[in-house]
Motif scaffolding. Sequence first.
Motif, PDB file in Angstrom:
ATOM      1  N   GLU A  68     -27.371 -69.469 -75.219  1.00  0.00           N
ATOM      2  CA  GLU A  68     -28.073 -68.919 -74.020  1.00  0.00           C
ATOM      3  C   GLU A  68     -28.876 -67.482 -74.444  1.00  0.00           C
ATOM      4  N   VAL A  69     -28.351 -66.977 -75.930  1.00  0.00           N
ATOM      5  CA  VAL A  69     -28.941 -65.641 -75.892  1.00  0.00           C
ATOM      6  C   VAL A  69     -29.388 -65.760 -77.545  1.00  0.00           C
ATOM      7  N   SER A  70     -30.123 -64.520 -77.727  1.00  0.00           N
ATOM      8  CA  SER A  70     -30.555 -64.427 -78.916  1.00  0.00           C
ATOM      9  C   SER A  70     -29.425 -63.965 -79.899  1.00  0.00           C
ATOM     10  N   THR A  96     -28.759 -60.269 -79.414  1.00  0.00           N
ATOM     11  CA  THR A  96     -27.935 -60.127 -78.057  1.00  0.00           C
ATOM     12  C   THR A  96     -26.420 -60.259 -78.475  1.00  0.00           C
ATOM     13  N   GLN A  97     -26.060 -61.705 -78.997  1.00  0.00           N
ATOM     14  CA  GLN A  97     -24.811 -62.158 -79.322  1.00  0.00           C
ATOM     15  C   GLN A  97     -24.285 -61.304 -80.027  1.00  0.00           C
ATOM     16  N   ILE A 126     -22.973 -58.313 -77.953  1.00  0.00           N
ATOM     17  CA  ILE A 126     -21.775 -58.702 -77.197  1.00  0.00           C
ATOM     18  C   ILE A 126     -20.807 -58.644 -77.788  1.00  0.00           C
TER      19      ILE A 126
END
Length: 235
Positions: free
Chosen positions: A162-164, A167-168, A171
């Motif tokens: 769901e994310v780039s 971004t991962q 997180i």
Amino acid sequence: MKKVSMKDVRPEKVAALEKRIREIYAEYRHLLPSDYRWEDESSRWNELVYCIFAELTGHNYRDARRLANYIADLNLLNVDDLAKIPIMDDGMVNPDNSRIRTITDILRSNGISEDDVKRSLSAICKVAQSISDNYDGKIQKFLRKYGEEIVNEFDSHVSFSEVSKGTQSRIIVKWIQNTLCMPLAFSNVYTARFCEKEDINYNELAAAADNIGLNGAVLDDLLEVYIVDIEGKQR
């Protein structure tokens, strides 16, 4: 945030950045939570000294912590200062060093035996020398090295469709910061914006934070508050 070689760290940028971070800290720290763990990175070293006292002095953990805190409050536990104290041929620390004499007097007055005093102080100085030789006297550099390995290992086995990837990674860094209190940096887009604004790179920001002893997780949150504020004022 893309990392760069340590050769690309500009000392003049780091020095200016230390001043800038202190200014931002003074203005915005009150907007952050009051209960950060290891906000001041030197407290990690004090905790290690406490652990040595707890195991080697025969005192209970509460008394060992009281002693470590008291000696730290007297500014006697600086890593760089302890690292410079010679270790004698018998493996014990030089008892004639003025700092060692002062700490020895404190430990003796608290009922610690001569042998336990020698063992404890020698252990502390040897660890300080190792940290100084291998991590520039900053224990957070040791922890960050292995914290980044944890992040990379986790990142290589987990994929959030769901994310780039960036971004991962942020997180995961934030999760490691929060769950393990690791001195990792930097986990949000606001820190990246700050670096762009100040024309600095990852290693320069990390070096400045290390030099002033500020936890990277705290710095992340601090820069988020700062960037949100100044960008809001520009609208």
